[in-house]
Design a protein around this motif. Sequence first.
Motif, PDB file in Angstrom:
ATOM      1  N   TYR A 175       0.747  -1.272  -0.096  1.00  0.00           N
ATOM      2  CA  TYR A 175      -0.058  -0.096  -0.021  1.00  0.00           C
ATOM      3  C   TYR A 175       0.592   1.250   0.162  1.00  0.00           C
ATOM      4  CZ  TYR A 175      -4.249  -2.952   0.767  1.00  0.00           C
ATOM      5  OH  TYR A 175      -5.092  -3.799   0.548  1.00  0.00           O
ATOM      6  N   ARG A 176       2.280   1.183  -0.230  1.00  0.00           N
ATOM      7  CA  ARG A 176       3.099   2.164  -0.458  1.00  0.00           C
ATOM      8  C   ARG A 176       2.574   3.438  -1.492  1.00  0.00           C
ATOM      9  NH1 ARG A 176       9.290   1.215  -1.538  1.00  0.00           N
ATOM     10  NH2 ARG A 176       8.426   0.573  -3.379  1.00  0.00           N
ATOM     11  N   TRP A 177       1.956   2.660  -2.362  1.00  0.00           N
ATOM     12  CA  TRP A 177       1.701   3.524  -3.668  1.00  0.00           C
ATOM     13  C   TRP A 177       0.384   4.543  -3.270  1.00  0.00           C
ATOM     14  CZ3 TRP A 177      -3.291   2.256  -4.799  1.00  0.00           C
ATOM     15  CH2 TRP A 177      -3.690   1.021  -4.563  1.00  0.00           C
ATOM     16  N   LEU A 178      -0.576   3.943  -2.487  1.00  0.00           N
ATOM     17  CA  LEU A 178      -1.769   4.418  -2.069  1.00  0.00           C
ATOM     18  C   LEU A 178      -1.331   5.550  -0.990  1.00  0.00           C
ATOM     19  CD1 LEU A 178      -4.821   4.793  -1.677  1.00  0.00           C
ATOM     20  CD2 LEU A 178      -4.633   2.936  -0.027  1.00  0.00           C
ATOM     21  N   TRP A 179      -0.466   5.258   0.034  1.00  0.00           N
ATOM     22  CA  TRP A 179      -0.019   6.142   1.003  1.00  0.00           C
ATOM     23  C   TRP A 179       0.641   7.337   0.355  1.00  0.00           C
ATOM     24  CZ3 TRP A 179       5.171   7.124   1.904  1.00  0.00           C
ATOM     25  CH2 TRP A 179       5.470   7.908   3.160  1.00  0.00           C
ATOM     26  N   SER A 180       1.622   7.051  -0.713  1.00  0.00           N
ATOM     27  CA  SER A 180       2.300   8.214  -1.098  1.00  0.00           C
ATOM     28  C   SER A 180       1.384   9.378  -1.919  1.00  0.00           C
ATOM     29  CB  SER A 180       3.552   7.756  -1.839  1.00  0.00           C
ATOM     30  OG  SER A 180       3.008   7.234  -3.121  1.00  0.00           O
ATOM     31  N   PHE A 181       0.561   8.700  -2.636  1.00  0.00           N
ATOM     32  CA  PHE A 181      -0.448   9.124  -3.561  1.00  0.00           C
ATOM     33  C   PHE A 181      -1.541  10.156  -2.916  1.00  0.00           C
ATOM     34  CE2 PHE A 181      -4.178  10.139  -6.341  1.00  0.00           C
ATOM     35  CZ  PHE A 181      -3.469  10.433  -7.590  1.00  0.00           C
ATOM     36  N   TYR A 182      -2.223   9.708  -1.824  1.00  0.00           N
ATOM     37  CA  TYR A 182      -3.283  10.443  -1.206  1.00  0.00           C
ATOM     38  C   TYR A 182      -2.713  11.181   0.045  1.00  0.00           C
ATOM     39  CZ  TYR A 182      -6.820   8.213  -3.869  1.00  0.00           C
ATOM     40  OH  TYR A 182      -7.595   8.085  -5.085  1.00  0.00           O
ATOM     41  N   LEU A 183      -1.638  10.669   0.590  1.00  0.00           N
ATOM     42  CA  LEU A 183      -1.163  11.270   2.053  1.00  0.00           C
ATOM     43  C   LEU A 183       0.136  11.561   2.205  1.00  0.00           C
ATOM     44  CD1 LEU A 183      -2.933   8.699   4.424  1.00  0.00           C
ATOM     45  CD2 LEU A 183      -3.727  10.883   3.727  1.00  0.00           C
ATOM     46  N   ALA A 238      -7.998  -4.870  -1.307  1.00  0.00           N
ATOM     47  CA  ALA A 238      -7.028  -5.740  -0.839  1.00  0.00           C
ATOM     48  C   ALA A 238      -7.263  -7.172  -1.596  1.00  0.00           C
ATOM     49  CB  ALA A 238      -7.146  -5.912   0.777  1.00  0.00           C
ATOM     50  N   ALA A 239      -8.549  -7.723  -1.910  1.00  0.00           N
ATOM     51  CA  ALA A 239      -8.883  -8.866  -2.756  1.00  0.00           C
ATOM     52  C   ALA A 239      -8.421  -9.002  -3.907  1.00  0.00           C
ATOM     53  CB  ALA A 239     -10.288  -9.159  -2.287  1.00  0.00           C
ATOM     54  N   VAL A 266      -5.933  -8.579  -7.175  1.00  0.00           N
ATOM     55  CA  VAL A 266      -4.515  -9.019  -7.599  1.00  0.00           C
ATOM     56  C   VAL A 266      -3.446  -7.929  -7.767  1.00  0.00           C
ATOM     57  CG1 VAL A 266      -2.855 -10.055  -9.384  1.00  0.00           C
ATOM     58  CG2 VAL A 266      -5.216 -11.028  -8.829  1.00  0.00           C
ATOM     59  N   ALA A 267      -4.071  -6.669  -8.060  1.00  0.00           N
ATOM     60  CA  ALA A 267      -3.000  -5.510  -8.122  1.00  0.00           C
ATOM     61  C   ALA A 267      -4.086  -4.307  -8.197  1.00  0.00           C
ATOM     62  CB  ALA A 267      -2.347  -5.284  -9.483  1.00  0.00           C
ATOM     63  N   GLY A 268      -3.524  -3.263  -7.537  1.00  0.00           N
ATOM     64  CA  GLY A 268      -4.482  -1.981  -7.332  1.00  0.00           C
ATOM     65  C   GLY A 268      -3.589  -0.686  -7.739  1.00  0.00           C
ATOM     66  N   PHE A 269      -4.470   0.159  -7.918  1.00  0.00           N
ATOM     67  CA  PHE A 269      -3.862   1.590  -8.411  1.00  0.00           C
ATOM     68  C   PHE A 269      -4.537   2.669  -7.684  1.00  0.00           C
ATOM     69  CE2 PHE A 269      -3.213  -1.308 -11.813  1.00  0.00           C
ATOM     70  CZ  PHE A 269      -2.115  -1.118 -12.262  1.00  0.00           C
ATOM     71  N   PRO A 270      -3.877   3.745  -7.412  1.00  0.00           N
ATOM     72  CA  PRO A 270      -4.546   4.874  -6.533  1.00  0.00           C
ATOM     73  C   PRO A 270      -5.954   5.305  -7.248  1.00  0.00           C
ATOM     74  CG  PRO A 270      -2.160   5.550  -7.431  1.00  0.00           C
ATOM     75  CD  PRO A 270      -2.713   4.189  -8.052  1.00  0.00           C
ATOM     76  N   HIS A 271      -6.149   4.993  -8.575  1.00  0.00           N
ATOM     77  CA  HIS A 271      -7.547   5.460  -8.838  1.00  0.00           C
ATOM     78  C   HIS A 271      -8.451   4.622  -8.511  1.00  0.00           C
ATOM     79  CE1 HIS A 271      -6.163   2.809 -12.345  1.00  0.00           C
ATOM     80  NE2 HIS A 271      -7.305   2.625 -12.253  1.00  0.00           N
ATOM     81  N   TYR A 272      -8.157   3.506  -8.038  1.00  0.00           N
ATOM     82  CA  TYR A 272      -9.303   2.334  -7.468  1.00  0.00           C
ATOM     83  C   TYR A 272      -9.992   3.138  -5.996  1.00  0.00           C
ATOM     84  CZ  TYR A 272      -7.367  -1.200 -10.388  1.00  0.00           C
ATOM     85  OH  TYR A 272      -7.145  -2.146 -11.446  1.00  0.00           O
ATOM     86  N   TYR A 273      -9.000   4.052  -5.406  1.00  0.00           N
ATOM     87  CA  TYR A 273      -9.694   4.734  -4.357  1.00  0.00           C
ATOM     88  C   TYR A 273     -10.425   6.139  -4.506  1.00  0.00           C
ATOM     89  CZ  TYR A 273      -7.581   0.901  -1.513  1.00  0.00           C
ATOM     90  OH  TYR A 273      -6.842  -0.121  -1.178  1.00  0.00           O
ATOM     91  N   ALA A 274     -10.631   6.308  -5.737  1.00  0.00           N
ATOM     92  CA  ALA A 274     -10.926   7.705  -6.181  1.00  0.00           C
ATOM     93  C   ALA A 274     -12.616   7.858  -5.479  1.00  0.00           C
ATOM     94  CB  ALA A 274     -11.177   7.731  -7.623  1.00  0.00           C
ATOM     95  N   PRO A 275     -13.263   7.063  -5.385  1.00  0.00           N
ATOM     96  CA  PRO A 275     -14.638   7.332  -4.798  1.00  0.00           C
ATOM     97  C   PRO A 275     -14.574   7.586  -3.299  1.00  0.00           C
ATOM     98  CG  PRO A 275     -14.697   5.064  -6.110  1.00  0.00           C
ATOM     99  CD  PRO A 275     -13.247   5.564  -5.878  1.00  0.00           C
ATOM    100  N   VAL A 276     -13.464   7.324  -2.724  1.00  0.00           N
ATOM    101  CA  VAL A 276     -13.405   7.543  -1.328  1.00  0.00           C
ATOM    102  C   VAL A 276     -12.250   8.411  -1.003  1.00  0.00           C
ATOM    103  CG1 VAL A 276     -14.254   5.303  -0.321  1.00  0.00           C
ATOM    104  CG2 VAL A 276     -11.836   5.656  -0.706  1.00  0.00           C
ATOM    105  N   ALA A 277     -11.716   9.079  -2.214  1.00  0.00           N
ATOM    106  CA  ALA A 277     -10.743  10.210  -1.735  1.00  0.00           C
ATOM    107  C   ALA A 277     -11.175  11.538  -1.140  1.00  0.00           C
ATOM    108  CB  ALA A 277     -10.270  10.681  -3.235  1.00  0.00           C
TER     109      ALA A 277
END
Length: 210
Positions: free
Chosen positions: A1-9, A45-46, A48-59
């Motif tokens: 989740y490092r990419w998520l942390w660096s992108f949003y926070l 988390a379920a 295979v791979a994730g990207f920051p835009h997957y969390y766009a709805p809860v940004a």
Amino acid sequence: YRWLWSFYLGPALTLPFLAGLWGSRRQRWTLFAAGTFLLVAAANAATVAGFPHYYAPVAPLILLLAVQGLRRLGTWRWRGRARGRLLGGGLLAAALATFTVGAGVHAHYATSGVHPKIWSQHRAEIASRLETMDGRHLVLVRGPPPSPDRNDEWVYNRAHIEGAKVVWARELGPEADVRLLRHFRDRVLWSLRVDTRHMRFGPYGTLRDP
């Protein structure tokens, strides 16, 4: 989740976000924000791979929790003295500075037309060049295997490989390569050597190992 942390926070908003999560149990609307974020995180988390835009709805909820955390940190007192405003103000200033620097870098690249090349840009340039040349082509790639997330794979092809003007294949050893070359004997052969620092491209058989 490092990419998520660096992108949003990033470092500046990590502590406020955690403070917002911890304090969310005291207010219904922040509890809803924290619960929704954790639900989306569990669902992603379920995958295979994730990207920051997957969390766009809860940004907006992520930023809401960070702001709420800054408010909570602003009320922090140490030995009877208000220390939270200094801490919260410093973190907010650091977050704004990080955003400003990042926006400036992107603006520079957008206005100058100069972008730092990554592997996908190199691959696109090679493919575009071969598409404009006569004949059909086969590119043999030698290099380390792709990373576990498989986002840096040079070798992929169109659904109808036989009909593609450019075919990409990975070198697998002398015997396997001979069979491959026989199968695509009507194509122009190219070599691509890649490693963590360099990329070399040229006609097959002309590249020498360093």
